[in-house]
Scaffold this motif. Sequence first.
Motif, PDB file in Angstrom:
ATOM      1  N   TYR A 133      29.305  23.651  24.248  1.00  0.00           N
ATOM      2  CA  TYR A 133      29.369  23.507  25.705  1.00  0.00           C
ATOM      3  C   TYR A 133      28.716  24.695  26.396  1.00  0.00           C
ATOM      4  N   ASP A 134      28.266  24.471  27.615  1.00  0.00           N
ATOM      5  CA  ASP A 134      27.817  25.579  28.453  1.00  0.00           C
ATOM      6  C   ASP A 134      29.051  26.214  29.087  1.00  0.00           C
ATOM      7  N   VAL A 135      29.195  27.514  28.894  1.00  0.00           N
ATOM      8  CA  VAL A 135      30.432  28.218  29.245  1.00  0.00           C
ATOM      9  C   VAL A 135      30.139  29.332  30.243  1.00  0.00           C
ATOM     10  N   SER A 136      31.010  29.469  31.226  1.00  0.00           N
ATOM     11  CA  SER A 136      31.024  30.636  32.102  1.00  0.00           C
ATOM     12  C   SER A 136      32.416  31.239  32.076  1.00  0.00           C
ATOM     13  N   LEU A 137      32.521  32.468  32.546  1.00  0.00           N
ATOM     14  CA  LEU A 137      33.769  33.208  32.360  1.00  0.00           C
ATOM     15  C   LEU A 137      34.042  34.104  33.560  1.00  0.00           C
ATOM     16  N   ASN A 138      35.291  34.107  34.004  1.00  0.00           N
ATOM     17  CA  ASN A 138      35.753  35.036  35.039  1.00  0.00           C
ATOM     18  C   ASN A 138      36.915  35.831  34.464  1.00  0.00           C
ATOM     19  N   VAL A 139      36.731  37.133  34.311  1.00  0.00           N
ATOM     20  CA  VAL A 139      37.809  37.989  33.825  1.00  0.00           C
ATOM     21  C   VAL A 139      38.419  38.713  35.015  1.00  0.00           C
ATOM     22  N   VAL A 140      39.740  38.661  35.119  1.00  0.00           N
ATOM     23  CA  VAL A 140      40.453  39.195  36.278  1.00  0.00           C
ATOM     24  C   VAL A 140      41.462  40.239  35.817  1.00  0.00           C
ATOM     25  N   SER A 141      41.221  41.492  36.185  1.00  0.00           N
ATOM     26  CA  SER A 141      42.136  42.579  35.842  1.00  0.00           C
ATOM     27  C   SER A 141      41.763  43.794  36.668  1.00  0.00           C
ATOM     28  N   LYS A 142      42.716  44.308  37.413  1.00  0.00           N
ATOM     29  CA  LYS A 142      42.409  45.462  38.268  1.00  0.00           C
ATOM     30  C   LYS A 142      42.051  46.683  37.441  1.00  0.00           C
ATOM     31  N   SER A 143      42.814  46.952  36.390  1.00  0.00           N
ATOM     32  CA  SER A 143      42.555  48.131  35.559  1.00  0.00           C
ATOM     33  C   SER A 143      41.463  47.871  34.534  1.00  0.00           C
ATOM     34  N   GLY A 144      41.387  46.624  34.083  1.00  0.00           N
ATOM     35  CA  GLY A 144      40.444  46.298  33.023  1.00  0.00           C
ATOM     36  C   GLY A 144      40.976  46.604  31.640  1.00  0.00           C
ATOM     37  N   THR A 145      42.177  47.141  31.556  1.00  0.00           N
ATOM     38  CA  THR A 145      42.745  47.517  30.258  1.00  0.00           C
ATOM     39  C   THR A 145      44.047  46.780  29.954  1.00  0.00           C
ATOM     40  N   THR A 146      44.392  45.765  30.755  1.00  0.00           N
ATOM     41  CA  THR A 146      45.574  44.960  30.441  1.00  0.00           C
ATOM     42  C   THR A 146      45.386  44.347  29.065  1.00  0.00           C
ATOM     43  N   THR A 147      46.317  44.609  28.151  1.00  0.00           N
ATOM     44  CA  THR A 147      46.106  44.336  26.726  1.00  0.00           C
ATOM     45  C   THR A 147      45.686  42.903  26.443  1.00  0.00           C
ATOM     46  N   GLU A 148      46.465  41.933  26.912  1.00  0.00           N
ATOM     47  CA  GLU A 148      46.192  40.533  26.583  1.00  0.00           C
ATOM     48  C   GLU A 148      44.821  40.104  27.102  1.00  0.00           C
ATOM     49  N   THR A 149      44.531  40.463  28.342  1.00  0.00           N
ATOM     50  CA  THR A 149      43.261  40.058  28.951  1.00  0.00           C
ATOM     51  C   THR A 149      42.079  40.793  28.333  1.00  0.00           C
ATOM     52  N   ALA A 150      42.258  42.085  28.075  1.00  0.00           N
ATOM     53  CA  ALA A 150      41.165  42.880  27.513  1.00  0.00           C
ATOM     54  C   ALA A 150      40.786  42.406  26.117  1.00  0.00           C
ATOM     55  N   ILE A 151      41.772  42.049  25.311  1.00  0.00           N
ATOM     56  CA  ILE A 151      41.486  41.539  23.966  1.00  0.00           C
ATOM     57  C   ILE A 151      40.705  40.228  24.061  1.00  0.00           C
ATOM     58  N   ALA A 152      41.178  39.325  24.907  1.00  0.00           N
ATOM     59  CA  ALA A 152      40.485  38.037  25.057  1.00  0.00           C
ATOM     60  C   ALA A 152      39.057  38.244  25.551  1.00  0.00           C
ATOM     61  N   PHE A 153      38.869  39.165  26.488  1.00  0.00           N
ATOM     62  CA  PHE A 153      37.527  39.400  27.016  1.00  0.00           C
ATOM     63  C   PHE A 153      36.623  39.996  25.949  1.00  0.00           C
ATOM     64  N   ARG A 154      37.147  40.908  25.161  1.00  0.00           N
ATOM     65  CA  ARG A 154      36.321  41.501  24.106  1.00  0.00           C
ATOM     66  C   ARG A 154      35.832  40.418  23.143  1.00  0.00           C
ATOM     67  N   ILE A 155      36.730  39.519  22.748  1.00  0.00           N
ATOM     68  CA  ILE A 155      36.378  38.467  21.794  1.00  0.00           C
ATOM     69  C   ILE A 155      35.438  37.439  22.422  1.00  0.00           C
ATOM     70  N   LEU A 156      35.756  36.983  23.621  1.00  0.00           N
ATOM     71  CA  LEU A 156      34.952  35.928  24.252  1.00  0.00           C
ATOM     72  C   LEU A 156      33.623  36.459  24.774  1.00  0.00           C
ATOM     73  N   ARG A 157      33.599  37.710  25.164  1.00  0.00           N
ATOM     74  CA  ARG A 157      32.325  38.314  25.566  1.00  0.00           C
ATOM     75  C   ARG A 157      31.388  38.396  24.370  1.00  0.00           C
ATOM     76  N   SER A 158      31.938  38.758  23.215  1.00  0.00           N
ATOM     77  CA  SER A 158      31.124  38.811  21.995  1.00  0.00           C
ATOM     78  C   SER A 158      30.551  37.435  21.671  1.00  0.00           C
ATOM     79  N   PHE A 159      31.371  36.409  21.820  1.00  0.00           N
ATOM     80  CA  PHE A 159      30.905  35.038  21.591  1.00  0.00           C
ATOM     81  C   PHE A 159      29.756  34.695  22.533  1.00  0.00           C
ATOM     82  N   MET A 160      29.912  35.035  23.805  1.00  0.00           N
ATOM     83  CA  MET A 160      28.902  34.675  24.797  1.00  0.00           C
ATOM     84  C   MET A 160      27.633  35.503  24.644  1.00  0.00           C
TER      85      MET A 160
END
Length: 449
Positions: A133-160
């Motif tokens: 599929y064609d995928v886009s992504l919006n990551v939302v975190s004020k600090s950018g270091t919230t554990t759950e979100t940061a882990i998901a972003f690291r993995i999904l950013r690598s995929f993209m």
Amino acid sequence: MLSLKTQQAMPFIKEEELEYLLPFMATAHAQLEEGSGPGADFTGWYHVPGINTEEDLQRVEKVAARLRESSDIFLVLGIGGSYLGARAVIEACNHHFPTFLDKSQRGAPIVIFAGHQLSEDYLAELCDILENYDVSLNVVSKSGTTTETAIAFRILRSFMEQKYSPEELKQRIVVTTDASKGALRSYADEAGVESFVVPDDIGGRYSVLSAVGLLPIAVAGINIRELLEGANWAYEKYLKFDPDNVNDCINYALMRHVLARRGYLLEMMVNYEPSMAMFTEWWKQLYGESEGKNGRGIFPAGANFTTDLHSLGQYIQEGSRILFETSILFKSSLREMKVPHQKDDSDQLNYLAGKSLHEINQTAALGTSLAHVRGGVPNLSLELTERSPLTIGALVYFFEKACALSGYLDAINPFDQPGVEAYKKNMFALLGKPGFEDLRSKLIEELNN
């Protein structure tokens, strides 16, 4: 558009209890209006017209239109207030089964949420489906270091990064974060991706009407102007405090406070529409984080009726008398289905033939509330004219303002959440995060004893 019904709660309290609280509510309302109460630095959500400029809204709509056009799947990464508000509105306003509609029918990509838990299987299986599929992504975190979100972003950013060229990636990743600092701000500036700001004066659980919630909601094809129109309607309607004509928003806060003083310390938000289930989750965070402090606060719980009447109904009817219910009801449905007549009536439903499911659902709600009140459960209800972005926007603001007033009335700061740090520190220590060595040693010793 929206009205509070209190008749089925009044038998459990005295009218003078509400009247005696009016001077205290006057103070609470003035503090909120003037920005002089505890946590006033985080009341940027209060004046709805000031949350977004016209330029802000046009930019959200422009970016959302681009993402809708280019994406089959739109990922929203966030946790708590960084995703709950958007998900609540999207599920409340959209088709119940969007995955099974063609994109031409939806008019928008499929919206999938991630970064709101730590399940390895969830994220792995999400990656399984994205390849084609064609995928886009919006990551939302004020600090950018919230554990759950940061882990998901690291993995999904690598995929993209493997799937798309650097230039195309700039069109597919959108960051919503602090205006000037933090890990995601640095990434956005360095990578040249689109970014929106998490307002400094709005906490996460109050942020759904800012870019935090509006961008995902707009990508999902929901009219954000209509959503904000509903919120502004509520802002204007509940703006003034008049002790001789108490508005519904203030009355809701007063009723909750009196019921809590009488020992009803659990509020169950009841939905009769499955599309409102995530709205309850948003409401639970809003009230749980805002009120649960200093050994006080009403515990926010939720139930989806009539489904949960077959699991929780017995407890509600005859269990400990510690709870009251607040039901969300809609006067009309978006579709109409009637029970057909059946010649042999083997299921004994012909007495319902010709009736709409909405009428039956409404009658079930009435019968349930009557039974629960007789069983000793106070019942409040909020009636909305329809399920639409307009009414959901009004409901969002209704609950936000009532929550802030409830906190001030209970002599707490409804805009901080100091207690959520305890589990984070333990988790960081046990995972071996630098700087937590001493705590790690103490926790390991505690676990081994």
